[in-house]
Design a protein around this motif. Sequence first.
Motif, PDB file in Angstrom:
ATOM      1  N   THR A   1       0.835  -1.199   0.000  1.00 38.29           N
ATOM      2  CA  THR A   1       0.000   0.000   0.000  1.00 38.29           C
ATOM      3  C   THR A   1       0.871   1.250   0.000  1.00 38.29           C
ATOM      4  O   THR A   1       0.585   2.226  -0.708  1.00 38.29           O
ATOM      5  CB  THR A   1      -0.951   0.003   1.205  1.00 38.29           C
TER       6      THR A   1
ATOM      7  N   ARG B   1       0.858   4.102  -2.913  1.00 36.63           N
ATOM      8  CA  ARG B   1       0.603   5.515  -2.599  1.00 36.63           C
ATOM      9  C   ARG B   1       1.686   6.427  -3.157  1.00 36.63           C
ATOM     10  O   ARG B   1       1.417   7.587  -3.468  1.00 36.63           O
ATOM     11  CB  ARG B   1       0.486   5.698  -1.090  1.00 36.63           C
ATOM     12  N   ALA B   2       2.901   5.902  -3.272  1.00 39.38           N
ATOM     13  CA  ALA B   2       3.983   6.723  -3.832  1.00 39.38           C
ATOM     14  C   ALA B   2       3.643   7.184  -5.245  1.00 39.38           C
ATOM     15  O   ALA B   2       4.006   8.294  -5.645  1.00 39.38           O
ATOM     16  CB  ALA B   2       5.291   5.942  -3.822  1.00 39.38           C
TER      17      ALA B   2
ATOM     18  N   ALA C   1       0.242   6.896  -6.546  1.00 40.70           N
ATOM     19  CA  ALA C   1      -1.111   7.457  -6.530  1.00 40.70           C
ATOM     20  C   ALA C   1      -1.111   8.900  -6.025  1.00 40.70           C
ATOM     21  O   ALA C   1      -1.887   9.733  -6.507  1.00 40.70           O
ATOM     22  CB  ALA C   1      -2.021   6.589  -5.658  1.00 40.70           C
ATOM     23  N   SER C   2      -0.229   9.212  -5.086  1.00 42.84           N
ATOM     24  CA  SER C   2      -0.223  10.546  -4.487  1.00 42.84           C
ATOM     25  C   SER C   2       0.201  11.636  -5.460  1.00 42.84           C
ATOM     26  O   SER C   2      -0.086  12.817  -5.238  1.00 42.84           O
ATOM     27  CB  SER C   2       0.695  10.563  -3.256  1.00 42.84           C
ATOM     28  N   VAL C   3       0.874  11.259  -6.532  1.00 44.42           N
ATOM     29  CA  VAL C   3       1.301  12.253  -7.524  1.00 44.42           C
ATOM     30  C   VAL C   3       0.473  12.163  -8.806  1.00 44.42           C
ATOM     31  O   VAL C   3       0.806  12.786  -9.813  1.00 44.42           O
ATOM     32  CB  VAL C   3       2.809  12.106  -7.845  1.00 44.42           C
TER      33      VAL C   3
ATOM     34  N   TRP D   1      -3.933   4.800  -9.842  1.00 42.75           N
ATOM     35  CA  TRP D   1      -5.147   4.739  -9.043  1.00 42.75           C
ATOM     36  C   TRP D   1      -5.029   3.544  -8.108  1.00 42.75           C
ATOM     37  O   TRP D   1      -4.792   2.417  -8.549  1.00 42.75           O
ATOM     38  CB  TRP D   1      -6.364   4.592  -9.938  1.00 42.75           C
TER      39      TRP D   1
ATOM     40  N   GLU E   1       8.516  10.137 -11.754  1.00 44.39           N
ATOM     41  CA  GLU E   1       8.958   9.396 -10.567  1.00 44.39           C
ATOM     42  C   GLU E   1      10.041   8.370 -10.892  1.00 44.39           C
ATOM     43  O   GLU E   1      10.482   7.637 -10.006  1.00 44.39           O
ATOM     44  CB  GLU E   1       7.765   8.681  -9.928  1.00 44.39           C
TER      45      GLU E   1
END
Length: 378
Positions: free
Chosen positions: A303, A307-308, A310-312, A316, A352
Amino acid sequence: MRGPPARPVVIAAGGTGGHLFPAEALAAELVARGERIALMTDARSSAFESPAFGNAERFVLKGSGIAGRGPKAAMAGAMALAAGTLEARRILKRLDAAAVVGFGGYPSVPPIIAARMLPGARRPATALHEQNAVLGRANRLLAPRADLLAISLADTAKVPSSATVRVVGNPVRPALAALAGQGYTSPPAEGAIRLLVLGGSLGARVFSDVIPAAIALLPEALRGRLVVTQQTRAEDLPRVESAYREAGVPADLSPFFGDIATRLAMAHLVIARAGASTVAELACAGRPSVLVPLPSAIDDHQTGNARALASVGAAWLMKQRDFTAESLAQHLGKVLDTPAVLARAAAAAAREAHPEAARRLADLVQSLMRAEALPEFT
């Protein structure tokens, strides 16, 4: 007259792709620099073949995991690790290793501890690499004892304050690193939309259950544009093949794809677990993704990995409990027919990427071997 052989770099990595793929990337970089390589691993790696380790000595150590096991199994695991440590000490002494680089998991524990047990100036330098957004338990144990902890993400959780840390990214294999900067082409209007499904090293049964059913729920016009490539467990192949045939969707199914770089380069959207190597490869390829973290992963590190991205806005995140045919169909219906949304996510993923991670890690390892100051990276 030739001098003595170079002191080798020993790479310690377990038999799962999440540990072996970055280890392979480092090995390829070090071999290209003229370094001698040896591999310490476990029995699970017997099927793993790589040109980077082609000429390397390979040692399979005793050992097994301890975390999450019952008392008896944990005791047996601890005894096996102790035996593996003594074995590793003998091997390291004979090899006269210059450095030991561990990639997490229980197979990295005996070589790192054994290296620290060796006396005098011939003691190998020790380095660790953490692929995930949460420092793994083996690396948490070893980090205070190692000369260096290299991490993939600057905000990696559970890093001991006493560790010497450098952020390098997660090394990916050369063919995947080469995808960085190649760009993303959105699906053509009314043309084929290529969906790539990756389930981790053994496939994911939930993907076999949910994804064909979700695609069957899509509007016919959209469904008719889909071309699916899906990693599927061998035992699931017949039913998944049948489901796609009934939906009228061409699908290339296999338990393993050896040409993953080519398939990533062709994909318009990826559905995958959120293992560290997968996340790093998605970033290098610059591909948008739907990430479904493995719920049983220790410390829920997948998770954190998801998130690394999804946060940018690069991915999804869908928790497995919410990953149903209906919810996935709804999401696919929104994004697959909107090229601009996919392109924005692809661009965010590409930002990223760390295609230089193997080079950075090799720089650090060689600095340790030469007792030089460790480089800093921006």
